[in-house]
Design a protein around this motif. Sequence first.
Motif, mmCIF file in Angstrom:
data_model
loop_
_atom_site.group_PDB
_atom_site.id
_atom_site.type_symbol
_atom_site.label_atom_id
_atom_site.label_comp_id
_atom_site.label_asym_id
_atom_site.label_seq_id
_atom_site.Cartn_x
_atom_site.Cartn_y
_atom_site.Cartn_z
ATOM 1 N N ILE A 250 0.542 -1.112 -0.067
ATOM 2 C CA ILE A 250 0.493 0.006 -0.043
ATOM 3 C C ILE A 250 0.928 1.198 0.016
ATOM 4 C CG2 ILE A 250 -1.555 1.441 1.329
ATOM 5 C CD1 ILE A 250 -2.979 -1.287 1.723
ATOM 6 N N THR A 251 0.464 2.021 -0.742
ATOM 7 C CA THR A 251 1.319 3.717 -1.006
ATOM 8 C C THR A 251 0.767 4.074 0.541
ATOM 9 O OG1 THR A 251 -0.696 4.182 -2.486
ATOM 10 C CG2 THR A 251 0.854 3.852 -3.372
ATOM 11 N N ASN A 252 2.262 5.002 0.395
ATOM 12 C CA ASN A 252 1.625 5.169 1.671
ATOM 13 C C ASN A 252 2.818 6.616 1.993
ATOM 14 O OD1 ASN A 252 2.338 6.024 4.719
ATOM 15 N ND2 ASN A 252 4.742 5.685 4.454
ATOM 16 N N VAL A 253 2.163 7.995 1.551
ATOM 17 C CA VAL A 253 2.561 9.440 1.302
ATOM 18 C C VAL A 253 3.738 10.140 2.242
ATOM 19 C CG1 VAL A 253 1.863 11.911 0.955
ATOM 20 C CG2 VAL A 253 0.035 10.113 0.682
ATOM 21 N N GLY A 254 3.616 8.963 3.686
ATOM 22 C CA GLY A 254 4.250 9.785 4.628
ATOM 23 C C GLY A 254 4.528 11.029 4.782
#
Length: 432
Positions: A250-254
């Motif tokens: 899952i992508t993670n903008v952080g």
Amino acid sequence: MNLLSIGGSDPSSGAGIQSDIKTFSTFDVHALTVITAITGQNTSNFGIVEPVSKKMVENQLESIISDFKIDGIKIGMVYNSEIIKTVYQYLKKLKIPIVVDPVIKSTTGGMLIKKSAIDDFKKFIIPLATIITPNKFEAEILAKTKINSKNTPEKIAKIIQTMGAKNVVITGVETKNKEVLDFVLEKNKKYYITDKKILKINRGSGCIHSAAVLYAIIKNKNIKESLKFAKKITLNSIKNSKKVGKGIVITNVGIWDETKVKLSNSINEFTKIKNIYKNIPECQTNFVCSKEKPKSIKEIMGISGRIVKAGKDIVVAGDLSYGGSKHVATALLTVSKKYPKIHSAINLKYKKETISKIKKSKLVTYEYDRSKEPQDVKIRGSTVAWGIKTSIKDSKKSPDFIYHKGDFGKEPMIIVFGETPDIIIKKIMKII
Ligand code: PXL
């Protein structure tokens, strides 16, 4: 600032409404949501969809519109014709930027819109779009045409624009060896946006992209700047993606750091300047950017390695980190104490031609003489701070350039200063 996301619920928070709440929150924006459908899904499988009733969608829209000043809207999953028409009824009166992400299928294969609703999506939702952000697959479905040498991205984007969207970006329209290209069609402009390719099957990158486009537009960036910004954020979120479930990542903008994004964009531009390797000194280059009023070099972001020349190529070695640079960061810190608007600096090779262009440019330039360095400064190793301080001591204007001609065993150097990294790039273009 309040941004509204209209879309579907994803319980795994990889995409949809939950992803948009995460993205908007990263930008310190209040996220409002109108849920149009509930999905059952995770990182491996897509279960079932239950569309929310017309009455409930209406009541959510009514509740939000009557209470909040909404600065911008993103439309994602709108599952059926009833929902599409309801959303249209409420949004047609609003004069605020709307980003439409025409999601059709999830990465795990679930249908996010009923086939029977696609015509109504084109008729009611697309005309609301300040910008529409289909990927290649979605653009082909909307235009009912495959992209190929005859049916160019421009042709497909034009078909979608004719449906009523002001601006169109088709993401991932072409993949090259190491790059992914997005095609953009504005009212009277067309161009590609290129960035690095990251080979990682992920969940959520499309949602992050469209949410970031909306944020950038609301922040008064133009379409091109907004798309470049969103692409950087998205790429970074893919790089940072996490394996939180058993399936795909899952992508993670952080944690989003504007300083980092600005510096990273400008480093990218710097490396693309023609023949820039000729301006890299023997001790290599660092490019730094600080937050407001840095107290030490730990509050100045730089490259943990350097920008190095490898033959005629330029390589960025290391990551961006606070405290990543010592010398250039110290130069910036010293200047920023007297001129707090200066937030960025880069060091370049000392060349006679560059100095003569600097002098002709009428930009503000100071010089110092390293042969005059006091012994105690040499011993303490604070030569940069001493030199910079000496050169601006009696100055009245903030420096564009400070240089020294070196000393025995010390390489001469030019340092460029500016309010932001992109201003530095403009200054460099004037003097090389
Ligand atoms: O990424 C598109 C998307 C949007 N909205 C919801 C989704 C997905 C993809 O899975 O589930 C609710």
